[in-house]
Design an enzyme around this catalytic site. Sequence first.
Site, PDB file in Angstrom:
ATOM      1  N   GLY A  82       0.815  -1.205   0.000  1.00 35.53           N
ATOM      2  CA  GLY A  82       0.000   0.000   0.000  1.00 35.53           C
ATOM      3  C   GLY A  82       0.847   1.253   0.000  1.00 35.53           C
ATOM      4  O   GLY A  82       1.896   1.310   0.644  1.00 35.53           O
ATOM      5  N   VAL A 126      17.952   8.229  -3.537  1.00 38.30           N
ATOM      6  CA  VAL A 126      18.590   8.653  -4.786  1.00 38.30           C
ATOM      7  C   VAL A 126      19.717   9.650  -4.514  1.00 38.30           C
ATOM      8  O   VAL A 126      20.854   9.470  -4.974  1.00 38.30           O
ATOM      9  CB  VAL A 126      17.550   9.269  -5.750  1.00 38.30           C
ATOM     10  CG1 VAL A 126      18.238   9.901  -6.954  1.00 38.30           C
ATOM     11  CG2 VAL A 126      16.546   8.212  -6.194  1.00 38.30           C
ATOM     12  N   ARG A 133       0.527  -4.984  -5.873  1.00 38.37           N
ATOM     13  CA  ARG A 133       0.645  -6.255  -5.169  1.00 38.37           C
ATOM     14  C   ARG A 133       1.255  -7.275  -6.131  1.00 38.37           C
ATOM     15  O   ARG A 133       1.028  -7.209  -7.334  1.00 38.37           O
ATOM     16  CB  ARG A 133      -0.728  -6.755  -4.711  1.00 38.37           C
ATOM     17  CG  ARG A 133      -1.522  -5.733  -3.898  1.00 38.37           C
ATOM     18  CD  ARG A 133      -0.971  -5.507  -2.510  1.00 38.37           C
ATOM     19  NE  ARG A 133      -1.765  -4.538  -1.771  1.00 38.37           N
ATOM     20  CZ  ARG A 133      -1.466  -4.128  -0.542  1.00 38.37           C
ATOM     21  NH1 ARG A 133      -0.396  -4.578   0.071  1.00 38.37           N
ATOM     22  NH2 ARG A 133      -2.236  -3.240   0.077  1.00 38.37           N
ATOM     23  N   GLY A 190       5.872  -2.626   3.742  1.00 37.09           N
ATOM     24  CA  GLY A 190       5.529  -3.242   5.020  1.00 37.09           C
ATOM     25  C   GLY A 190       6.103  -4.632   5.185  1.00 37.09           C
ATOM     26  O   GLY A 190       7.027  -5.042   4.463  1.00 37.09           O
ATOM     27  N   ASP A 191       5.540  -5.395   6.132  1.00 39.87           N
ATOM     28  CA  ASP A 191       6.062  -6.724   6.445  1.00 39.87           C
ATOM     29  C   ASP A 191       6.091  -7.649   5.233  1.00 39.87           C
ATOM     30  O   ASP A 191       7.049  -8.414   5.043  1.00 39.87           O
ATOM     31  CB  ASP A 191       5.216  -7.369   7.554  1.00 39.87           C
ATOM     32  CG  ASP A 191       5.577  -6.852   8.938  1.00 39.87           C
ATOM     33  OD1 ASP A 191       6.666  -6.269   9.082  1.00 39.87           O
ATOM     34  OD2 ASP A 191       4.779  -7.039   9.868  1.00 39.87           O
ATOM     35  N   THR A 210       4.220   2.268   5.746  1.00 39.97           N
ATOM     36  CA  THR A 210       2.825   1.836   5.859  1.00 39.97           C
ATOM     37  C   THR A 210       2.091   2.778   6.796  1.00 39.97           C
ATOM     38  O   THR A 210       2.629   3.149   7.849  1.00 39.97           O
ATOM     39  CB  THR A 210       2.690   0.393   6.376  1.00 39.97           C
ATOM     40  OG1 THR A 210       1.326   0.125   6.719  1.00 39.97           O
ATOM     41  CG2 THR A 210       3.549   0.144   7.609  1.00 39.97           C
ATOM     42  N   ASP A 259      -0.294   1.945   8.583  1.00 36.49           N
ATOM     43  CA  ASP A 259      -0.907   1.144   9.654  1.00 36.49           C
ATOM     44  C   ASP A 259      -0.103   1.103  10.948  1.00 36.49           C
ATOM     45  O   ASP A 259      -0.631   0.689  11.978  1.00 36.49           O
ATOM     46  CB  ASP A 259      -1.129  -0.294   9.170  1.00 36.49           C
ATOM     47  CG  ASP A 259      -1.997  -0.372   7.935  1.00 36.49           C
ATOM     48  OD1 ASP A 259      -2.846   0.519   7.762  1.00 36.49           O
ATOM     49  OD2 ASP A 259      -1.828  -1.311   7.133  1.00 36.49           O
ATOM     50  N   ASP A 295       2.044  -0.986  11.814  1.00 39.43           N
ATOM     51  CA  ASP A 295       1.968  -2.363  12.312  1.00 39.43           C
ATOM     52  C   ASP A 295       3.255  -3.156  12.116  1.00 39.43           C
ATOM     53  O   ASP A 295       3.239  -4.390  12.165  1.00 39.43           O
ATOM     54  CB  ASP A 295       0.795  -3.103  11.664  1.00 39.43           C
ATOM     55  CG  ASP A 295       0.898  -3.178  10.143  1.00 39.43           C
ATOM     56  OD1 ASP A 295       1.778  -2.507   9.558  1.00 39.43           O
ATOM     57  OD2 ASP A 295       0.089  -3.903   9.537  1.00 39.43           O
ATOM     58  N   ARG A 322      -5.927  -2.134   8.666  1.00 38.92           N
ATOM     59  CA  ARG A 322      -5.980  -3.599   8.533  1.00 38.92           C
ATOM     60  C   ARG A 322      -6.363  -4.200   9.885  1.00 38.92           C
ATOM     61  O   ARG A 322      -7.368  -3.820  10.461  1.00 38.92           O
ATOM     62  CB  ARG A 322      -4.653  -4.155   8.004  1.00 38.92           C
ATOM     63  CG  ARG A 322      -4.326  -3.717   6.592  1.00 38.92           C
ATOM     64  CD  ARG A 322      -3.219  -4.558   6.001  1.00 38.92           C
ATOM     65  NE  ARG A 322      -1.969  -4.475   6.749  1.00 38.92           N
ATOM     66  CZ  ARG A 322      -0.883  -5.169   6.477  1.00 38.92           C
ATOM     67  NH1 ARG A 322      -0.875  -6.012   5.443  1.00 38.92           N
ATOM     68  NH2 ARG A 322       0.211  -5.042   7.193  1.00 38.92           N
ATOM     69  N   GLU A 327     -16.373   8.937  22.005  1.00 37.02           N
ATOM     70  CA  GLU A 327     -17.041   8.314  23.151  1.00 37.02           C
ATOM     71  C   GLU A 327     -16.731   6.815  23.233  1.00 37.02           C
ATOM     72  O   GLU A 327     -16.830   6.214  24.297  1.00 37.02           O
ATOM     73  CB  GLU A 327     -18.557   8.523  23.064  1.00 37.02           C
ATOM     74  CG  GLU A 327     -19.038   9.890  23.539  1.00 37.02           C
ATOM     75  CD  GLU A 327     -18.620  11.021  22.620  1.00 37.02           C
ATOM     76  OE1 GLU A 327     -18.229  12.091  23.156  1.00 37.02           O
ATOM     77  OE2 GLU A 327     -18.663  10.867  21.382  1.00 37.02           O
TER      78      GLU A 327
END
Length: 324
Positions: free
Chosen positions: A15, A28, A76, A106-107, A129, A131, A133, A175, A191
């Site tokens: 992503g 670069v 992907r 990411g991972d 990423t 996320d 994560d 995710r 809340e």
Amino acid sequence: MANAVKTIGVLTSGGDAPGMNAATRAVVRTALAKGINVKGILKGYNGLLNEEIIDMDATSVSDTIDRGGTILYTARCLEFVDPEYQKKGADICKKHGIDGLVVIGGDGSFKGAQKLSALGVNTIGVPGTIDLDIACTDYTIGFDTAINTAMSAIDKIRDTSTSHERCSIIEVMGRNAGHIALWCGIANGAEDILIPGKYDFNEEKIIEKIIENKKKGKKHYIIVNAEGVGHSSSMAKRIEEATGIETRATILGHMQRGGSPSCKDRVYASMMGSMAVDLLAEGKTNRVVAYKNGEFVDYDIDEALAMTKDVDAHMYEVSKLLCR
């Protein structure tokens, strides 16, 4: 001392995240300053397999630090889990003279980098990423911009929610991680904050709280819901039926990935991209650049992928105290 690599390839994978261009720019320009050639690989591992490889110079990354998305594009590539295609990728790197590779992602992207490293391509991962994560690092490229984008959107939803005395459920990305939801839940004074692994799916408790707050004169009720919990639209219908209070679900979606990166994302991404080149110039491979305890450090990819991460426990406890 001579550089351990002569030509560095750089790709963005998975992503997109605001700040990826800043990292690419740093790769670069740092490499060129060290006398190392740079090739950009378009569309991640998919582009590598299709040999979509371009030469890059300092002007290739001019006026890109403020741009969202990734100028190298991303895609992907399910094929890259297959050892046959991993070997093909390594062979293509060697064919084009790429003896060092910076993988920004990411991972999943790091698993591909791990395989290429084992096949003789010096490889460094840079965590990109929204996320947050990736377990080995306290910061990932794009997270800061994403939470500020989501925070601004939720502020606006609160305004209209108050005007109509509504309950609003706002679903944020992440995710199966709850970092964006937790940060925005605190920042927006929600809340309720619903996070994977923490939310017990007890809607009855939420409904009782909404009714109680309404009796106290509260004019709105904001629920920040993590993507990993999901089902915001159906949840909104059930809450409205149970409470009689108009309830709306808003899924913020991919707007959180876009936009000009924040100052933090530009600076930290630049530092990480530059450090990745430093590591390759030193002859290192199979490493991940990270930000840990206030410092930029690096980990072995095998070690990094073995780590696990949850939301900050203290932050989550504080959020429960503040949600009223």
